[in-house]
Design an enzyme around this catalytic site. Sequence first.
Site, PDB file in Angstrom:
ATOM      1  N   GLU A 126      -7.751  -5.381  -0.026  1.00 24.73           N
ATOM      2  CA  GLU A 126      -8.309  -6.232  -1.163  1.00 24.73           C
ATOM      3  C   GLU A 126      -8.511  -7.841  -0.808  1.00 24.73           C
ATOM      4  OE1 GLU A 126     -10.137  -4.443  -2.716  1.00 24.73           O
ATOM      5  OE2 GLU A 126      -9.132  -3.348  -4.172  1.00 24.73           O
ATOM      6  N   HIS A 170       0.800  -1.141  -0.033  1.00 28.24           N
ATOM      7  CA  HIS A 170      -0.056  -0.041  -0.130  1.00 28.24           C
ATOM      8  C   HIS A 170       0.907   1.236  -0.076  1.00 28.24           C
ATOM      9  CE1 HIS A 170      -3.118   2.921   1.127  1.00 28.24           C
ATOM     10  NE2 HIS A 170      -4.177   1.921   0.802  1.00 28.24           N
TER      11      HIS A 170
HETATM   12  N1  ACO Z   1       3.899  -7.952  -4.302  1.00 28.93           N
HETATM   13  C1  ACO Z   1       5.444  -7.859  -4.618  1.00 28.93           C
HETATM   14  N2  ACO Z   1       6.047  -6.800  -4.549  1.00 28.93           N
HETATM   15  C2  ACO Z   1       5.500  -5.709  -4.391  1.00 28.93           C
HETATM   16  C3  ACO Z   1       3.869  -5.502  -3.898  1.00 28.93           C
HETATM   17  C4  ACO Z   1       3.289  -6.744  -4.142  1.00 28.93           C
HETATM   18  N3  ACO Z   1       1.919  -6.765  -3.986  1.00 28.93           N
HETATM   19  N4  ACO Z   1       3.674  -3.956  -3.877  1.00 28.93           N
HETATM   20  C5  ACO Z   1       4.691  -3.372  -4.039  1.00 28.93           C
HETATM   21  N5  ACO Z   1       5.829  -4.226  -4.288  1.00 28.93           N
HETATM   22  C6  ACO Z   1       7.221  -3.742  -4.255  1.00 28.93           C
HETATM   23  C7  ACO Z   1       7.459  -3.341  -5.742  1.00 28.93           C
HETATM   24  O1  ACO Z   1       7.936  -4.595  -6.647  1.00 28.93           O
HETATM   25  C8  ACO Z   1       8.454  -2.398  -5.498  1.00 28.93           C
HETATM   26  O2  ACO Z   1       9.900  -3.118  -5.212  1.00 28.93           O
HETATM   27  P1  ACO Z   1      10.958  -2.732  -5.696  1.00 28.93           P
HETATM   28  O3  ACO Z   1      11.606  -1.369  -5.142  1.00 28.93           O
HETATM   29  O4  ACO Z   1      11.968  -3.733  -5.619  1.00 28.93           O
HETATM   30  O5  ACO Z   1      11.051  -2.639  -7.406  1.00 28.93           O
HETATM   31  C9  ACO Z   1       8.356  -1.796  -4.186  1.00 28.93           C
HETATM   32  O6  ACO Z   1       7.402  -2.655  -3.466  1.00 28.93           O
HETATM   33  C10 ACO Z   1       7.391  -0.514  -4.342  1.00 28.93           C
HETATM   34  O7  ACO Z   1       6.414  -0.703  -5.318  1.00 28.93           O
HETATM   35  P2  ACO Z   1       5.356   0.291  -5.862  1.00 28.93           P
HETATM   36  O8  ACO Z   1       4.614  -0.327  -6.741  1.00 28.93           O
HETATM   37  O9  ACO Z   1       6.396   1.294  -6.332  1.00 28.93           O
HETATM   38  O10 ACO Z   1       4.533   0.789  -4.352  1.00 28.93           O
HETATM   39  P3  ACO Z   1       3.465   1.817  -4.477  1.00 28.93           P
HETATM   40  O11 ACO Z   1       3.366   2.521  -3.164  1.00 28.93           O
HETATM   41  O12 ACO Z   1       3.635   2.474  -5.920  1.00 28.93           O
HETATM   42  O13 ACO Z   1       2.146   0.750  -4.944  1.00 28.93           O
HETATM   43  C11 ACO Z   1       0.246  -0.553  -4.682  1.00 28.93           C
HETATM   44  C12 ACO Z   1       1.146   0.529  -3.910  1.00 28.93           C
HETATM   45  C13 ACO Z   1      -0.037  -0.208  -6.032  1.00 28.93           C
HETATM   46  C14 ACO Z   1      -0.856  -0.803  -3.852  1.00 28.93           C
HETATM   47  C15 ACO Z   1       1.248  -1.989  -4.752  1.00 28.93           C
HETATM   48  O14 ACO Z   1       1.797  -2.276  -3.614  1.00 28.93           O
HETATM   49  C16 ACO Z   1       0.595  -3.033  -5.481  1.00 28.93           C
HETATM   50  O15 ACO Z   1       0.702  -3.047  -6.646  1.00 28.93           O
HETATM   51  N6  ACO Z   1       0.168  -3.960  -4.893  1.00 28.93           N
HETATM   52  C17 ACO Z   1      -0.587  -5.192  -5.611  1.00 28.93           C
HETATM   53  C18 ACO Z   1      -2.108  -4.695  -6.171  1.00 28.93           C
HETATM   54  C19 ACO Z   1      -3.005  -4.431  -5.243  1.00 28.93           C
HETATM   55  O16 ACO Z   1      -3.028  -5.198  -3.976  1.00 28.93           O
HETATM   56  N7  ACO Z   1      -3.815  -3.449  -5.409  1.00 28.93           N
HETATM   57  C20 ACO Z   1      -4.872  -2.903  -4.519  1.00 28.93           C
HETATM   58  C21 ACO Z   1      -4.470  -1.942  -3.563  1.00 28.93           C
HETATM   59  S1  ACO Z   1      -5.399  -1.300  -2.346  1.00 28.93           S
HETATM   60  C22 ACO Z   1      -6.760  -0.437  -2.739  1.00 28.93           C
HETATM   61  O17 ACO Z   1      -6.378   0.388  -3.663  1.00 28.93           O
HETATM   62  C23 ACO Z   1      -7.806  -0.304  -2.199  1.00 28.93           C
END
Ligand code: ACO
Length: 381
Positions: free
Chosen positions: A317, A263
């Site tokens: 989620e 998140h």
């Molecule tokens: N699984 C694996 N790695 C992850 C995950 C995940 N679910 N979430 C973040 N990371 C990692 C990324 O790969 C990245 O790693 P790196 O720096 O080594 O490349 C790092 O953590 C940062 O990730 P970002 O995508 O830049 O983080 P951001 O804050 O932009 O994203 C988000 C938040 C979009 C929710 C992300 O965690 C994600 O894509 N999760 C999966 C999708 C999901 O569950 N969506 C629902 C969100 S809740 C809602 O909106 C109600």
Amino acid sequence: MSSVTTSNTSAAPKGLDGVVVASTAISHVFGNEGRLVYRGYDIGQLAGKTTFEEVCFLLWKGHLPNQVELDALRATMSAQRALPDAVLATIRAMPASADPMDNLRTGASAIGAALPISGTATFEQALALAARFPTIVAAFDRLRKGKEPVAPRADLGHAANYLYMLTGEIPPENHVKSLDTYLVLLADHSMNASTFTARVIASTESDICSAIVGGIGALKGPLHGGAPALVMDMLDAIGTADNIKPWIDQALDGHHKLMGFGHRVYKTTDPRAEILREMARQSSTPEFFALAHGTEEYALAELHRRKSDQKLYTNVEFYSAAVLSSVGLDRDLFPSTFAISRVAGWTAHVLEQMVGNRLIRPQSEYVGPLGLTFAPVSERA
Ligand code: ACO
């Protein structure tokens, strides 16, 4: 030709990470503490103890309703559930294969045209939209299954009536309670992407329906509200307890994101996920819950081991998927059901934005070319 970066101000972090774009009294996420507050109330005080209608009133008006106020809100909302003929005709024209979120986006837009909704946003307009969202979703779900839509029942609460319009049967009390609690938990969440979208549209002095239609579009994506169906797909693919480790390892080795984890703001457990986990424990089959919980535990251990700097935890989620499944919803209805809840927050934010509104118009950093010389099409290589 020159290629330069032009900027007279410093660029905000990518994804506006950490940037404060508005002041709000509606809700706040304390990301390091794992707290979510609606108008001063911690979410744990509201979940399971209030109905969605009470939370709508809280978000829109700023205080919890007394009995007289709640009765009036319920009566007005239930009286407005039916869809104008033009909206129902629009939904009937939708292909059965359409994504339910495309249906909701189109149906909500049609409401704006049919009622009509225009001018400066009002509480009455917020209510008119929120009241009809379940009807748009349920009517399409019935039609795509070859059944006629079920007319709303004014004697049922918002959650019960949604389930009733999907099946044509009075839903069991435990399903109503689960869904109502889910709707309370998801109703607002500070400056998330869809709420920001709605506020940007409202800031142009467009109408509240346009702002909400934009919010639906933003919610649809898998990085926001589109994740829970993908959580179910993931659990289906894992299938059995002994496949958890190899499946998760392979996904993370391939640099795939695990749906339902991570998140932007929470750097500890999302309080909604904790509540939904306990609801899922009660409402799912023991086999399903064991698979989901086992997947969560292994995924968290691996995410913490591999990305120790990122503070990745279970988000809302992950167990939303289990809870919505347990009340009988098809998985492609999960995002629309999220929107049925979040429309309360979107509309509250639009109303707030209109008080002392100033156009939201940020700048960009130009990284393209400059100084090109125009040539007519006949002279271009
Ligand atoms: N699984 C694996 N790695 C992850 C995950 C995940 N679910 N979430 C973040 N990371 C990692 C990324 O790969 C990245 O790693 P790196 O720096 O080594 O490349 C790092 O953590 C940062 O990730 P970002 O995508 O830049 O983080 P951001 O804050 O932009 O994203 C988000 C938040 C979009 C929710 C992300 O965690 C994600 O894509 N999760 C999966 C999708 C999901 O569950 N969506 C629902 C969100 S809740 C809602 O909106 C109600």
